[in-house]
Write an enzyme that holds these catalytic residues in place. Structure first.
Site, mmCIF file in Angstrom:
data_model
loop_
_atom_site.group_PDB
_atom_site.id
_atom_site.type_symbol
_atom_site.label_atom_id
_atom_site.label_comp_id
_atom_site.label_asym_id
_atom_site.label_seq_id
_atom_site.Cartn_x
_atom_site.Cartn_y
_atom_site.Cartn_z
ATOM 1 N N ASN A 1 0.783 -1.244 0.000
ATOM 2 C CA ASN A 1 0.000 0.000 0.000
ATOM 3 C C ASN A 1 0.810 1.287 0.000
ATOM 4 O O ASN A 1 0.254 2.359 -0.152
ATOM 5 C CB ASN A 1 -0.956 0.016 1.193
ATOM 6 C CG ASN A 1 -2.197 -0.803 0.928
ATOM 7 O OD1 ASN A 1 -2.352 -1.363 -0.158
ATOM 8 N ND2 ASN A 1 -3.077 -0.896 1.902
ATOM 9 N N GLU B 1 -2.676 -0.474 -8.002
ATOM 10 C CA GLU B 1 -4.087 -0.624 -7.641
ATOM 11 C C GLU B 1 -4.699 0.772 -7.532
ATOM 12 O O GLU B 1 -5.822 1.027 -7.948
ATOM 13 C CB GLU B 1 -4.190 -1.363 -6.308
ATOM 14 C CG GLU B 1 -5.615 -1.669 -5.871
ATOM 15 C CD GLU B 1 -5.661 -2.279 -4.483
ATOM 16 O OE1 GLU B 1 -6.298 -3.319 -4.330
ATOM 17 O OE2 GLU B 1 -5.049 -1.729 -3.551
ATOM 18 N N TRP C 1 -11.478 -7.621 11.529
ATOM 19 C CA TRP C 1 -10.621 -7.158 10.426
ATOM 20 C C TRP C 1 -9.167 -7.292 10.861
ATOM 21 O O TRP C 1 -8.349 -7.879 10.184
ATOM 22 C CB TRP C 1 -10.959 -5.699 10.068
ATOM 23 C CG TRP C 1 -10.006 -5.118 9.060
ATOM 24 C CD1 TRP C 1 -10.022 -5.339 7.714
ATOM 25 C CD2 TRP C 1 -8.897 -4.254 9.310
ATOM 26 N NE1 TRP C 1 -8.979 -4.658 7.115
ATOM 27 C CE2 TRP C 1 -8.277 -3.985 8.074
ATOM 28 C CE3 TRP C 1 -8.374 -3.677 10.473
ATOM 29 C CZ2 TRP C 1 -7.156 -3.158 7.964
ATOM 30 C CZ3 TRP C 1 -7.254 -2.853 10.361
ATOM 31 C CH2 TRP C 1 -6.667 -2.613 9.107
ATOM 32 N N HIS D 1 -1.536 2.066 9.781
ATOM 33 C CA HIS D 1 -2.564 2.071 8.723
ATOM 34 C C HIS D 1 -3.234 3.440 8.757
ATOM 35 O O HIS D 1 -2.554 4.452 8.741
ATOM 36 C CB HIS D 1 -3.533 0.906 8.988
ATOM 37 C CG HIS D 1 -4.238 0.390 7.772
ATOM 38 N ND1 HIS D 1 -5.211 1.103 7.146
ATOM 39 C CD2 HIS D 1 -4.130 -0.774 7.094
ATOM 40 C CE1 HIS D 1 -5.675 0.411 6.104
ATOM 41 N NE2 HIS D 1 -5.022 -0.740 6.036
HETATM 42 C C1 LIG Z 1 -6.406 -6.554 7.925
HETATM 43 C C2 LIG Z 1 -5.234 -5.774 7.464
HETATM 44 C C3 LIG Z 1 -5.032 -5.567 6.127
HETATM 45 C C4 LIG Z 1 -3.923 -4.882 5.685
HETATM 46 N N1 LIG Z 1 -3.742 -4.733 4.352
HETATM 47 C C5 LIG Z 1 -2.603 -4.174 3.900
HETATM 48 C C6 LIG Z 1 -2.351 -4.142 2.500
HETATM 49 O O1 LIG Z 1 -3.159 -4.576 1.688
HETATM 50 N N2 LIG Z 1 -1.158 -3.624 2.097
HETATM 51 C C7 LIG Z 1 -0.237 -3.142 2.969
HETATM 52 O O2 LIG Z 1 0.834 -2.706 2.539
HETATM 53 N N3 LIG Z 1 -0.467 -3.144 4.312
HETATM 54 C C8 LIG Z 1 -1.625 -3.654 4.790
HETATM 55 N N4 LIG Z 1 -1.862 -3.699 6.133
HETATM 56 C C9 LIG Z 1 -0.921 -3.029 7.057
HETATM 57 C C10 LIG Z 1 0.241 -3.901 7.519
HETATM 58 O O3 LIG Z 1 -0.183 -5.187 7.776
HETATM 59 C C11 LIG Z 1 0.845 -3.272 8.776
HETATM 60 O O4 LIG Z 1 1.148 -1.935 8.480
HETATM 61 C C12 LIG Z 1 2.119 -3.954 9.266
HETATM 62 O O5 LIG Z 1 1.896 -5.317 9.455
HETATM 63 C C13 LIG Z 1 2.590 -3.313 10.577
HETATM 64 O O6 LIG Z 1 3.768 -3.942 10.979
HETATM 65 P P1 LIG Z 1 4.115 -4.166 12.538
HETATM 66 O O7 LIG Z 1 5.361 -4.962 12.576
HETATM 67 O O8 LIG Z 1 4.093 -2.872 13.234
HETATM 68 O O9 LIG Z 1 2.930 -5.078 13.088
HETATM 69 P P2 LIG Z 1 2.680 -6.608 12.718
HETATM 70 O O10 LIG Z 1 3.171 -6.922 11.362
HETATM 71 O O11 LIG Z 1 1.257 -6.871 13.003
HETATM 72 O O12 LIG Z 1 3.602 -7.411 13.747
HETATM 73 C C14 LIG Z 1 3.415 -7.409 15.136
HETATM 74 C C15 LIG Z 1 4.329 -8.459 15.726
HETATM 75 O O13 LIG Z 1 4.365 -8.344 17.146
HETATM 76 C C16 LIG Z 1 4.270 -9.635 17.716
HETATM 77 N N5 LIG Z 1 3.777 -9.436 19.085
HETATM 78 C C17 LIG Z 1 2.583 -8.933 19.480
HETATM 79 N N6 LIG Z 1 2.531 -8.882 20.821
HETATM 80 C C18 LIG Z 1 3.703 -9.371 21.282
HETATM 81 C C19 LIG Z 1 4.242 -9.583 22.578
HETATM 82 N N7 LIG Z 1 3.577 -9.244 23.689
HETATM 83 N N8 LIG Z 1 5.470 -10.148 22.693
HETATM 84 C C20 LIG Z 1 6.195 -10.477 21.579
HETATM 85 N N9 LIG Z 1 5.722 -10.298 20.320
HETATM 86 C C21 LIG Z 1 4.493 -9.735 20.184
HETATM 87 C C22 LIG Z 1 3.368 -10.379 16.774
HETATM 88 O O14 LIG Z 1 3.452 -11.778 16.922
HETATM 89 C C23 LIG Z 1 3.917 -9.898 15.432
HETATM 90 O O15 LIG Z 1 5.051 -10.633 15.095
HETATM 91 C C24 LIG Z 1 -2.994 -4.362 6.612
HETATM 92 C C25 LIG Z 1 -3.211 -4.539 7.973
HETATM 93 C C26 LIG Z 1 -4.319 -5.232 8.405
HETATM 94 C C27 LIG Z 1 -4.533 -5.415 9.881
#
Ligand SMILES: Cc1cc2nc3c(=O)[nH]c(=O)nc-3n(C[C@H](O)[C@H](O)[C@H](O)COP(=O)(O)OP(=O)(O)OC[C@H]3O[C@@H](n4cnc5c(N)ncnc54)[C@H](O)[C@@H]3O)c2cc1C
Length: 627
Positions: free
Chosen positions: A62, A126, A218, A389
């Protein structure tokens, strides 16, 4: 006390989480760590290959700016985020991510991700910022790169460890503690620097899917507010805690709508047939200047649909059949080509779900939905916390060193706590980073954290007596259960403890009814929020009495405590911001208008570990010079 072995791990940099941000941080930090003879350790509550929000895969990247092809500039992206967040964003952070995100996407491609290209070899978009991908294995590919980088630099990865608390030495974060979700082991990670990257939060609010559908949402159910809890408990200043995200999605299975709106150019209508974006256009005047500029912010688009629902014009529908047939119409003269195009569009429609929300394909199949023949119901989901997001909640972090802004007090992405960094969902006021931007921000934080270790990273000073106290507290739900479980015939009902599921229902009811959840049509007010704060006092008291039958329930207990803190920060900040700025996410009925004079600012908060008191404060929004 429950008899758990204590395992000590010493490292230079600790990365908490294993999602997109953590993988970005690991990949970059390992590179710099190797050069400096340092150790990087990553700890995830799940397994890296399929953990976090991208677990199931995605069908689009995205955030891609497209600087290489001259499609957009980094400044364009800053303007886009400013507009979508109704003027409230940390433009320095958005700029920093945007200028690095394209290189991250090129790395993804190098690592094996299939990005769609057209006949000229150009990426298939897209929308303006989104690239289509074959994304079923997206997370596995990105995790593999992180694993390789850590292995190459001699670091370590710990999976299935739930991080519970930060380890503190005054105002310096010196690691974290947690427990294995599979074995009776308590982990103490001592680190010179720590990156919080444990995602956002779901199930703080009561979901639409209750009873037989419970767990379906979601946002993936495994991110439970740990980033927010970790940074708040460390004493970090937080920002945008009032900004929740409510996506509009296909109803009940939460299937994505992006491809429908952007690729298929579909319309959304009420049951009466009115296209709310057209019928209610005048309402946008009330939210000028943002309501009158393009693209219309996501919350305002939600809001217009919600107004239809308030007037009893639901259900709302995505006009899938109309959109597909309109595209295929161009081939009408040639029946063979028309049939082929229809087949192609039909399969794209299904693939969009199969890539990332398989349950939506199940639901369509179960309800005999043929998208080319009949429209499909959409609805606003429940509120979520996802700073990467279209939400914005997270820690208040230091900006990039080379930009002229007032937001600099340390290394890039360092919180107001020494040695603690945050990125992705964990850092606030820099929305619209998505998967690629979160990875890029993880890389920025990873590099900065290693720089911090090299320049300032004294050995962590950890008070083991305090750690012993933490261990006792963290394992206490097991002890409480053990002490009292035989006192009632039904162990689920007991005056001495509350089980995590019941506790979660209480939190969700509180948030739903008083803090603007689904059943209160996303509306709240000072009186409702004041009442929520009264109820939080009892909920917090009872959180001391959580009981756990086994390791799984111990994890559930702490997930709910993390959610509770996220919920409280949210309620406090909605109370503080005396205006309605993001209708469609929440509406404060007692202050129903946007107030640019008094509230064009960040609403920040901080929980003080020394006094246990909360402080609320305003911070200026300073636009990036020249943008
Ligand atoms: C439904 C949905 C659809 C999406 N669609 C898109 C899309 O089409 N295109 C796009 O580019 N982005 C999309 N996104 C956004 C993207 O998924 C997020 O921006 C990205 O995953 C954020 O990364 P993050 O590492 O911060 O969180 P996450 O990738 O969610 O990772 C969080 C991590 O923390 C770990 N964790 C949680 N709590 C603990 C704890 N207490 N101890 C140890 N580990 C822990 C989890 O296991 C995981 O490994 C979407 C998000 C969602 C929710």
């Amino acid at each position: 006390m429950a008899n758990f072995e204590t395992v000590e791990v010493n490292t230079d940099l600790l990365i908490v989480g294993g999602g997109f941000t953590a993988c970005g941080a690991a990949t970059e930090a390992a590179y710099w760590a190797k050069k400096n003879g340092l150790k990087v350790t990553l700890v995830d509550k799940a397994a890296l290959d399929r953990s976090g929000a991208v677990a199931m895969g995605l069908s689009a990247i995205n955030q891609y700016v497209g600087v290489r092809d001259g499609d957009n500039t980094v400044e364009d992206y800053v303007r886009y985020v400013r507009q979508d967040l109704m003027g409230i964003s940390r433009e320095d952070l958005v700029y920093n991510i945007a200028r690095h995100v394209d290189s991250t996407v090129h790395l993804f491609e190098k690592w094996g991700l299939k990005i769609w290209t057209d006949e000229d070899g150009k990426y298939v978009h897209e929308g303006r910022w989104q690239l289509m991908i074959n994304g079923e294995s997206y997370k596995i590919i990105i995790a593999e790169a992180a694993k390789n980088a850590i292995a190459d630099a001699g670091g370590e990865i710990y999976e299935r460890i739930f991080i519970t608390e930060p380890l503190m030495d005054g105002n310096r974060c010196v690691g974290a503690v947690g427990f294995s979700t599979r074995e009776e082991k308590f982990y103490v990670f001592k680190a010179k620097a720590t990156i919080a990257a444990a995602g956002g939060a779901v199930h703080v609010f009561r979901p639409r899917s209750v009873g037989e559908g419970f767990g379906r949402s979601w946002y993936p159910p495994f991110n439970t507010g740990s980033s927010a809890y970790f940074t708040m408990k460390a004493g970090a200043e937080m920002t945008c805690q009032e900004v929740r995200f409510i996506p509009v999605r296909f109803k009940d299975a939460y299937g994505p709508v992006g491809a429908w709106f952007l690729l298929f150019k579909s319309r959304a209508i009420s049951a009466e047939g009115g296209e709310y974006m057209a019928v209610r256009k005048d309402e946008l005047q009330n939210w000028a200047p943002y309501g009158l500029a393009k693209p219309i912010p996501a919350n305002l688009r939600n809001y217009l649909g919600m107004l239809d629902m308030d007037e009893g014009l639901g259900p709302l529908y995505m006009e899938t059949d109309e959109a597909i047939n309109k595209i295929a119409d161009a081939f009408k003269e040639d029946p063979k080509a028309f049939k082929k195009k229809m087949k192609e569009l039909e399969s794209e429609a299904w693939e969009d779900f199969l890539d990332m929300t398989i349950s939506q394909a199940h639901l369509w199949a179960a309800q005999n939905v043929k998208p080319e023949e009949k429209h499909s119901e959409i609805a606003a989901c429940e509120p979520y916390f996802i700073g990467s997001h279209s939400g914005a909640s997270g820690a208040w972090v230091s900006g990039p060193e080379d930009l002229d802004t007032p937001y600099k007090w340390g290394y890039a992405n360092m919180c107001t706590v020494d040695g603690l960094f945050a990125a992705g969902d964990a850092s606030g006021a820099s929305s619209h980073k998505f998967s690629s931007g979160s990875h890029a921000e993880g890389r920025i934080a990873g590099k900065a954290a290693i720089k911090y270790v090299v320049e300032k990273g004294a050995d962590p000073n950890v008070d083991m007596a305090k750690v012993e106290g933490l261990k006792k507290k963290i394992l206490s739900p097991l002890d409480l259960w053990q002490a009292h479980c035989n006192e009632t015939t039904d162990p689920e009902i007991n005056a001495n403890y509350i089980l995590p599921r019941q506790f979660m229902f209480r939190l969700q009811k509180l948030m739903d009814e008083y803090a603007g959840g689904v059943t209160s049509a996303f509306k709240t007010s000072k009186s409702l929020l004041d009442r929520a704060m009264e109820l939080f006092v009892f909920l917090k008291e009872d959180s001391e009495k959580l009981g756990a039958r086994d390791l799984y329930e111990l994890e559930r207990c702490w997930e709910n405590i993390h959610r509770m803190w996220q919920g409280e920060a949210h309620v406090r900040t909605m109370l503080f911001r005396e205006e309605t700025r993001w209708p469609g996410y929440y509406f404060r009925s007692d202050t129903p208008k946007m107030d640019e004079d008094n509230w064009h600012c960040f609403a920040n908060c901080r929980w003080d570990p020394a006094s246990g008191e909360w402080e609320m404060m305003k911070r200026d929004v300073v636009p990036l010079p020249g943008v």
